[in-house]
Write an enzyme that holds these catalytic residues in place. Structure first.
Site, short mmCIF file in Angstrom:
data_model
loop_
_atom_site.label_atom_id
_atom_site.label_comp_id
_atom_site.label_asym_id
_atom_site.label_seq_id
_atom_site.Cartn_x
_atom_site.Cartn_y
_atom_site.Cartn_z
N ASP A 79 -1.71 -6.77 7.86
CA ASP A 79 -0.72 -5.85 8.43
C ASP A 79 0.51 -5.76 7.52
O ASP A 79 0.97 -6.77 6.98
CB ASP A 79 -0.30 -6.42 9.80
CG ASP A 79 0.53 -5.46 10.63
OD1 ASP A 79 0.02 -4.38 10.95
OD2 ASP A 79 1.68 -5.81 10.97
N GLU A 88 -12.59 -20.00 -2.34
CA GLU A 88 -13.13 -21.35 -2.07
C GLU A 88 -14.26 -21.28 -1.04
O GLU A 88 -14.97 -22.26 -0.83
CB GLU A 88 -12.03 -22.26 -1.52
CG GLU A 88 -10.95 -22.58 -2.53
CD GLU A 88 -9.76 -23.25 -1.85
OE1 GLU A 88 -9.94 -23.85 -0.78
OE2 GLU A 88 -8.65 -23.13 -2.39
C1 NOJ Z 1 0.90 -1.72 11.65
C2 NOJ Z 1 0.09 -1.75 12.91
O1 NOJ Z 1 -1.08 -0.98 12.72
C3 NOJ Z 1 0.97 -1.19 14.01
O2 NOJ Z 1 0.24 -1.01 15.20
C4 NOJ Z 1 2.14 -2.14 14.21
O3 NOJ Z 1 3.03 -1.56 15.15
C5 NOJ Z 1 2.90 -2.37 12.89
N1 NOJ Z 1 2.03 -2.60 11.77
C6 NOJ Z 1 3.83 -3.56 13.00
O4 NOJ Z 1 3.10 -4.76 13.00
#
Ligand code: NOJ
Length: 600
Positions: free
Chosen positions: A218, A305
């Site tokens: 993310d 690893e």
């Molecule tokens: C991207 C995620 O797909 C989204 O749903 C989220 O709100 C933001 N990152 C923050 O983590």
């Protein structure tokens, strides 16, 4: 005659992810085994045979970790446990074992840019006070101005409003500020801190040891911030419309910690991350910093690893595309989402441009390209493609907005799937894509849950409409989301139209969207399209709305213009996006508008 190949063929004996079809499960809304109206890991396990029959190689699960759910789980309080909403670690292990038994890989979501403010580290940081090692795990700074009452810099949260929140140091005395690129309940970690690096590697190992095949990372472009946290005054260009947010500090207001305030006074997210790209080559000091790459090199070493070609896929909103492909150099991540493909909309020129650029940039770093049409942050593509402007990106749709033409959008959505699934590389399918599911475009205000809706007093409709629980059985309560007998009300209501999209209405029904996806994925595998290579076909005429390419023995033609197109003679029809896609007259086959075919 075809133009020369624009990419090199991927190795047929390469790692599994290079040509994989990866299915995104949004656990809240996939299937509910506990009948409490919220999807769960048990529901995923129950539906694995469905995914097996669909033919996907892997499943990516959006977050299911312990979380107060301030951002639907992208605010993690404990990275090593399952939230009771979704089950237990034992449920996870059972699901993983079952998936692996069926030959399906499992990718989990990793949220390394920020934690929940309810994570023990953040609680310790608040208690420990300024200049403590506990605070150094996050980005705390003194405020500017005489009494420190101004935020430390002018950065704006991706969700709108200032990216800083001031904390109280005991007895309500205002203290330092902490950085949160997203909601105030998602404090950013300090990636210059050794504890943070060690902890996240340990978390990687925790899940790798359990047997996961990879991670979706993310905000992969956001973890490292420029030295000194300089102000940033560039204008931010918004894909799909400018929200008026100016990162020049003019809208900055001092805020208290949001949970101290009534909901209507909390931080107001205004700018979804998906809609924000830096204009030109101006990069904000909090995105795409060189330092992120060292993190991925170290994670690459951790994954190496382990056996079995474990992988990482970057969620990185980075431009230009050459910058994006730096995340998938051979010693970094394995894949990055190609959001440019998703943003291209139903438009031949945009798609051809994106595909050409993607293949060129991917070949330059010897990484597989990826393709995606929808995810949990975007209006579902059949609904976008049914709008007057099928390249537009509304921030959710409500009953007051332009309503998509559902039939037209579905026809285009199916054709777009045909364009995507014959491309070389790896393709991502969002749950419900295979049913042709539309966005819920008339969710009433009182049931919406995405904070971006109520924190903008409805100005943004939010992301709930693409997160509605899936329909499995047309004549069961909640369309079978909680099983044939039903259960509690689903966490979001489904539109009545979901009855006709339910999986049981499409199973083994020739011409249904589900059967089309099954066939596309099966032919893709049989013909080795994922490891093939693309050449533009002589029919390709993006300015006229015609997209045409070959990959191995398959010719793909999509008609995004307004007139029927004459198809090449002598190529047998393999698959069509609809029963009336091809019209024959005087011995000539023509492809109707808003349709696509695979020939060969
Ligand atoms: C991207 C995620 O797909 C989204 O749903 C989220 O709100 C933001 N990152 C923050 O983590």
């Amino acid at each position: 005659m075809t133009t020369p190949d624009t990419n090199t063929a991927l190795r047929a004996d390469g790692p599994w992810w290079a040509d994989a079809v990866i299915y995104q499960v949004y656990p809240r809304s996939f299937a509910d085994s506990s009948r409490d109206g919220m999807g769960d890991l048990g529901g995923v396990t129950q539906r694995l045979p469905y995914l097996k029959r669909l033919g996907v190689d892997a499943v990516w699960l959006s977050p299911f970790y312990r979380s107060p759910q301030a951002d639907a789980g992208y605010d993690v309080a404990d990275y090593r446990d399952v939230d009771p909403l979704f089950g237990t670690l034992e449920d996870f292990d059972a699901m993983l074992a079952e998936a692996h038994g069926l030959g399906i890989r499992i990718i989990v979501d990793l949220v390394p840019n920020h934690t929940s403010d309810e994570h023990v580290w953040f609680q310790e940081a608040l208690a420990a006070g300024p200049d403590s090692p506990e605070r150094d795990r996050y980005i705390f700074r003194d405020g500017r101005g005489e009494d420190g009452g101004e935020p430390p810099n002018n950065w704006q949260s991706v969700f709108g409003g200032p990216a800083w929140t001031r904390v109280h140091d005991g007895k309500g005395i205002p203290g330092q500020w902490y950085l949160h690129l997203f909601d105030s309940k998602q404090p950013d970690l300090n990636w210059g801190n050794a504890d943070v690096r060690a902890e996240m590697e340990d978390i990687l190992r925790f899940w790798l040891d359990r047997g996961v095949d990879g991670f979706r990372v993310d905000v992969a472009h956001g973890m490292v911030k420029a030295e000194g946290l300089p102000d940033w005054s560039q204008k931010v260009a918004m894909v799909g419309g400018d929200t008026g947010a100016e990162p020049d500090g003019s809208h900055v207001e001092t805020t208290e910690r949001s949970e101290d305030l009534p909901p209507e006074d909390r931080d107001v997210p205004q700018v979804p991350e998906k809609n924000m790209t830096p204009s030109g080559d101006a990069t904000p000091p909090y995105f795409d910093q060189e330092g992120v790459h060292e993190i991925y090199r170290s994670w690459h070493r951790v994954l190496s690893e382990y056996d079995g070609d474990r992988m990482m896929v970057a969620e990185a909103w980075v431009e230009p595309m050459s910058r994006l492909f730096r995340y998938v150099r051979s010693d970094e991540m394995q894949q990055a989402f190609n959001f440019g493909f998703l943003l291209a909309g139903w438009n031949a020129r945009n798609i051809v441009e994106n595909v050409s650029e993607t293949l060129t940039e991917a070949a330059a770093v010897d990484a597989p390209p990826t393709w995606v049409l929808s995810n949990h942050d975007m209006v579902r593509h059949p609904s976008r493609f049914g709008l007057d402007d099928p390249t537009s990106f509304p921030k959710g749709i409500s009953a007051d907005d332009e309503q998509p033409d559902e039939e037209l959008g579905l026809a285009r959505g199916r054709a777009a799937a045909m364009v995507m699934l014959a491309l070389p590389g790896s393709a991502y399918v969002y749950q419900g894509d295979e049913l042709g599911l539309p966005e819920h475009t008339t969710l009433p205000a009182e049931v919406r849950q995405d904070p971006s809706f109520f924190r903008t007093q409805g100005a943004e409709r939010g992301r709930d409409g693409c997160r509605v629980p899936l329909p499995w059985i047309a004549d069961a309560p909640a369309y079978g989301f909680s099983g044939p007998e039903g259960g509690e009300e689903p966490w979001l209501p489904q539109p009545e139209s979901f009855a006709r999209y339910a999986a049981d209405q499409q199973e083994d029904v020739p011409g249904s969207t589900l059967e089309l996806y099954r066939e596309l994925i099966s032919v893709r595998a049989d013909r080795g399209l994922g490891t093939g290579s693309l050449a533009w076909h002589e029919l390709n005429a993006p300015d006229a709305g015609i997209l045409a390419y070959t990959n191995g023995s398959v010719v793909v033609v999509a008609n995004m213009g307004g007139e029927p197109i004459e198809l090449p003679a002598g190529e047998p029809l393999l698959l069509a996006s609809s029963p009336d896609a091809v019209v024959e007259s005087d011995g000539v086959n023509r492809l109707a508008p808003d349709a696509a075919v695979w020939l060969g």
